[in-house]
Design an enzyme around this catalytic site. Sequence first.
Site: not given
Ligand code: RB5
Length: 148
Positions: A11-12, A68, A70, A73, A101-102, A135-136, A139
């Site tokens: 995203d941005h 994104c 964080t 999202g 593992h995943n 084992r993974h 799971r």
């Molecule tokens: C955008 O501002 C922010 O909310 C998005 O990039 C992300 O972190 C959402 O989980």
Amino acid sequence: MKKKKIAIVSDHAGYFLKEKILRYLIKEGQEVKDFGCSSEETVDYPDYGHPLANAVSAGDYELGISICGTGNGINMVVNKHPGIRSALCWNEEISRLARAHNDANICALPGRFISESEAYLIVRTFIDTTFEGGRHKKRIDKISLKMY
Ligand code: RB5
């Protein structure tokens, strides 16, 4: 770096890092498809995450990279798709374990919380690490809701 067919999206808030990673991967000789976005203008991450997840889920790409602010999202969005195991990777060791593992097939990155050099290390490790199986495998086979 191992050669893989890779899809990338942001995203941005992840746009700046996506552009850097895209250039890095192309320089390393990887085949990469950019699913957007195309500027720092505000967008909604599901509009970009779903098309990438569809393509990875369909087998058009071996691995995906999603970014994104964080990482959360876009990670939530792509994990709605069948066959997708997306892991939020914020350092090299988490990235290695997500593959080993995943058997994660999408690497979700927190664009606002990692540096450019950390991102390169995380992405390189994600691409180069092989699933350990054993084992993974048992799971990850239980992750599907069909099991419960
Ligand atoms: C955008 O501002 C922010 O909310 C998005 O990039 C992300 O972190 C959402 O989980």
